[in-house]
Design a protein around this motif. Sequence first.
Motif, PDB file in Angstrom:
ATOM      1  N   HIS A   1      11.568   7.325  10.294  1.00  0.00           N
ATOM      2  CA  HIS A   1      12.105   8.287   9.338  1.00  0.00           C
ATOM      3  C   HIS A   1      12.388   9.601  10.045  1.00  0.00           C
ATOM      4  O   HIS A   1      11.759   9.932  11.051  1.00  0.00           O
ATOM      5  CB  HIS A   1      11.157   8.489   8.152  1.00  0.00           C
TER       6      HIS A   1
ATOM      7  N   ILE B   1       7.193   4.379   4.119  1.00  0.00           N
ATOM      8  CA  ILE B   1       7.170   4.756   5.535  1.00  0.00           C
ATOM      9  C   ILE B   1       5.836   4.370   6.155  1.00  0.00           C
ATOM     10  O   ILE B   1       5.788   3.792   7.241  1.00  0.00           O
ATOM     11  CB  ILE B   1       7.438   6.267   5.692  1.00  0.00           C
TER      12      ILE B   1
ATOM     13  N   ARG C   1       7.214   8.034   0.995  1.00  0.00           N
ATOM     14  CA  ARG C   1       6.116   8.201   1.950  1.00  0.00           C
ATOM     15  C   ARG C   1       5.298   6.911   2.053  1.00  0.00           C
ATOM     16  O   ARG C   1       4.928   6.484   3.149  1.00  0.00           O
ATOM     17  CB  ARG C   1       5.221   9.364   1.539  1.00  0.00           C
TER      18      ARG C   1
END
Length: 96
Positions: A14, A7, A4
């Motif tokens: 994603h 990203i 996370r």
Amino acid sequence: RLLRRWIEELDALHFSYEQFCADPATYVETLGELAPALKTADASSGIQVKDYEKQELENQNARQIALLRPPEIDAIATVLRTQPALVDYFGYDASG
């Protein structure tokens, strides 16, 4: 958590395994915009994994989950329930 962070910090594309399996052509096209070498990839041509015959992309979650024993499923669910926001971030539901 690390994925996370990457990203968010890198503003990285994603999508989930389930999304990709449901519509591989769309995601191959999207990836082709980021990596031109992938523009010629044929999402309908099938894939070969390990020594299995070439086959169409198919979500294997149900088959893989069926191989787990109840204590293994409970252990996974216990951990996932401690991170509901993270599970939700990736589009999953940890309540089940």
